[in-house]
Write an enzyme that holds these catalytic residues in place. Structure first.
Site, PDB file in Angstrom:
ATOM      1  N   GLN A  16      20.261  -9.063  -3.241  1.00  0.00           N
ATOM      2  CA  GLN A  16      20.133 -10.224  -2.837  1.00  0.00           C
ATOM      3  C   GLN A  16      19.167 -10.329  -1.547  1.00  0.00           C
ATOM      4  O   GLN A  16      18.241  -9.495  -1.459  1.00  0.00           O
ATOM      5  CB  GLN A  16      21.293 -10.896  -2.606  1.00  0.00           C
ATOM      6  CG  GLN A  16      22.323 -11.254  -4.078  1.00  0.00           C
ATOM      7  CD  GLN A  16      22.826 -10.093  -4.382  1.00  0.00           C
ATOM      8  OE1 GLN A  16      23.508  -9.218  -3.672  1.00  0.00           O
ATOM      9  NE2 GLN A  16      22.925  -9.816  -5.856  1.00  0.00           N
ATOM     10  N   ASP A  36      15.004 -11.954  -4.267  1.00  0.00           N
ATOM     11  CA  ASP A  36      13.768 -12.073  -5.341  1.00  0.00           C
ATOM     12  C   ASP A  36      12.298 -11.823  -4.518  1.00  0.00           C
ATOM     13  O   ASP A  36      11.444 -12.243  -4.867  1.00  0.00           O
ATOM     14  CB  ASP A  36      13.601 -13.245  -5.966  1.00  0.00           C
ATOM     15  CG  ASP A  36      14.961 -13.640  -6.755  1.00  0.00           C
ATOM     16  OD1 ASP A  36      15.439 -12.745  -7.451  1.00  0.00           O
ATOM     17  OD2 ASP A  36      15.379 -14.617  -6.602  1.00  0.00           O
ATOM     18  N   GLY A  92      18.902  -8.258  -9.473  1.00  0.00           N
ATOM     19  CA  GLY A  92      17.914  -7.997 -10.438  1.00  0.00           C
ATOM     20  C   GLY A  92      16.557  -7.433  -9.857  1.00  0.00           C
ATOM     21  O   GLY A  92      15.848  -7.925  -8.950  1.00  0.00           O
ATOM     22  N   HIS A  93      16.440  -5.985  -9.946  1.00  0.00           N
ATOM     23  CA  HIS A  93      15.147  -5.321  -9.273  1.00  0.00           C
ATOM     24  C   HIS A  93      14.366  -4.922 -10.280  1.00  0.00           C
ATOM     25  O   HIS A  93      14.640  -4.110 -11.276  1.00  0.00           O
ATOM     26  CB  HIS A  93      15.769  -4.330  -8.503  1.00  0.00           C
ATOM     27  CG  HIS A  93      16.495  -4.845  -7.080  1.00  0.00           C
ATOM     28  ND1 HIS A  93      17.277  -3.880  -6.437  1.00  0.00           N
ATOM     29  CD2 HIS A  93      16.861  -6.003  -6.829  1.00  0.00           C
ATOM     30  CE1 HIS A  93      17.819  -4.418  -5.384  1.00  0.00           C
ATOM     31  NE2 HIS A  93      17.603  -5.703  -5.739  1.00  0.00           N
ATOM     32  N   LYS A 129      12.022  -6.417  -3.533  1.00  0.00           N
ATOM     33  CA  LYS A 129      12.561  -5.299  -2.647  1.00  0.00           C
ATOM     34  C   LYS A 129      12.443  -4.072  -3.764  1.00  0.00           C
ATOM     35  O   LYS A 129      12.121  -2.889  -3.190  1.00  0.00           O
ATOM     36  CB  LYS A 129      14.029  -5.366  -2.608  1.00  0.00           C
ATOM     37  CG  LYS A 129      14.345  -6.570  -1.535  1.00  0.00           C
ATOM     38  CD  LYS A 129      15.917  -6.609  -1.423  1.00  0.00           C
ATOM     39  CE  LYS A 129      16.483  -7.174  -2.472  1.00  0.00           C
ATOM     40  NZ  LYS A 129      15.967  -8.567  -2.933  1.00  0.00           N
TER      41      LYS A 129
END
Length: 445
Positions: A226, A13, A40-41, A16
């Protein structure tokens, strides 16, 4: 042209996706290397917010080839939903390719993960319940189903599914296998046939594809999911993900050897956050922690869970620099610190029982639970920095804060994010554009 790895250098988180989106403007290929739809990006551009779970974050550039590599695990339903959402916004996704060697997350994996988490009671790992752990367990245990298996003759696919179900009978109650929708032999066959048809336009031999592009000297960006402290080898085990989220994982997850990598950049927030369970030495349960959470909008992209927040941990950060071999840092969410009168950086740990000072990140979880942070205090800048695009224009306390982090981590800062939008970024050093990849040329040395 340079080939660059981007990884998370904290507990995930870190932002990235924004860094990858920014660098993708100058890269010809972006490869997602590991993880599954538990990642989740979030990318914000043009007033729109895009949330990616499997699709590489460079997908918004039509001329950038985006590859989902062999190191990922694929939930076909999630991937197709992402594809449909992007197509609805006008993206044709001709630039998206999926490795035929990637493993498949089956419906049975989600059930298995839920059962394991439920059995742990108050010792839960805090997984996303997306079936990622069981998918990687089957991959390593040689009971996995790969994308290429979906296109095998029906008899071969059926035999593979029979083997998988037989294996699961030793892990799941019989009544669940019989009663749960989608877990019979017939339903799994139908599910796989539908997945094969839906994925067909995107599936290819990505190993040949990436090496063709390397031969053409096209710059390549490798996207991790991650973060380093969630890596199955280097993270706070067992509170980790089930794959290698470090730079080494980018190589095995893409089929590109380490000698082809020119630069590795680690993404860190100006503070630290964590989703899920596990020890967190600098965690804040006070007004500052609330400030970081609220101003930083710290909620998980995949789960929606509130992220735990704390001061920047230089012990952990230096460890990440070491295990990843980082050449530069991308510091994100610096603007979240705007309203604070003073800032703290954890420069070491002290063991609560023995009083011993520790300068390195411990392997044993019980040790990490027993440490307290040793802080250095620095003045804040208490002025808004979201409109600043040049490093020299930052307030002196902000520059000093970044310089101190760089010194403690023994790694230069290459990129500074001062807001969520693509243009709210200070680029001191762009490893894609600059041909001479020298650490000394970064903005902060």
């Amino acid at each position: 042209m340079p080939n660059v790895i981007v990884v998370g250098a904290q507990w995930g988180d870190e932002g990235k996706a924004k860094v990858i989106d920014l660098l993708s403007a100058d890269a010809r290929v972006v490869v997602r290397c590991q993880g599954g739809c538990n990642a989740g990006h979030t990318v914000k551009h043009g007033g729109k917010t895009f949330k990616f779970h499997l699709i590489p974050s460079g997908i918004l550039y039509a001329d950038t080839l985006c590859i989902i590599g062999n190191g990922t695990v694929i939930d076909p339903e999630v991937l197709m939903a992402e594809i449909a959402a992007l197509k609805a916004q006008g993206y044709n996704l001709d630039n998206l390719k999926l490795s035929n060697r990637a493993h498949i997350t089956l419906p049975i994996h989600k059930l298995q993960e839920k059962n394991v988490e439920d059995s742990l009671a108050d010792q839960k790992i805090g997984t996303t319940l997306k079936g990622i752990g069981p998918s990687y367990m089957d991959k390593v245990g040689r009971f996995g189903l790969r994308v290429c298996d979906l296109y095998a003759p029906s008899e071969a696919l059926a035999e593979r599914l029979r083997q998988i179900l037989q294996h699961k009978r030793g892990l799941l109650p019989e009544d669940q296998l019989m009663e749960e929708p989608g877990l019979t032999m017939d339903s799994l066959m139908v599910w796989c046939q539908e997945a094969a048809e839906n994925l067909r336009p995107y599936v290819t031999d990505t190993i040949s594809l990436v090496h063709d592009r390397l031969a053409q000297k096209q710059s390549m960006l490798f996207e991790g999911a991650q973060g380093t402290l969630l890596d199955v080898d280097y993270g706070t085990y067992p509170f980790v993900t089930s794959s290698n989220a470090t730079t080494g994982g980018a190589c095995t997850g893409s089929g590109v050897g380490p000698t082809r990598i020119d630069y590795s950049i680690g993404v860190m927030k100006g503070y630290v956050t964590r989703v899920g369970e596990g020890p967190f030495p600098t965690e804040l349960d006070d007004a500052v922690g609330t400030h970081l959470s609220q101003v930083g909008q710290e909620f998980g992209t995949t789960t929606g869970r509130a992220r735990r927040c704390g001061w920047f941990d230089a012990v952990m950060a230096r460890y990440s620099v070491q295990v990843n071999g980082l050449d530069g840092l991308a510091m994100t969410k610096l603007d979240v610190l705007d309203g604070l009168s003073e800032l703290k950086i954890c420069v070491g740990y002290r063991h609560k029982a023995t009083g011993e000072r520790m300068e390195t990140f411990p392997a044993q979880l019980e040790t990490l639970k027993q440490v307290e942070p040793i802080y250095e205090t620095m003045p804040g800048w208490q002025t808004e920095i979201t409109g600043i695009t040049e490093f020299d224009a930052l307030p002196t306390p902000a520059k000093n804060y970044l310089q101190r982090i760089s010194d403690l981590c023994q790694c230069p800062v290459a990129i500074v994010s001062v807001g969520p939008e693509r243009n709210q970024t200070i680029v001191c050093h762009n490893p894609i554009l600059e041909k001479t990849l020298s650490v000394q040329k970064a903005g902060i040395t």
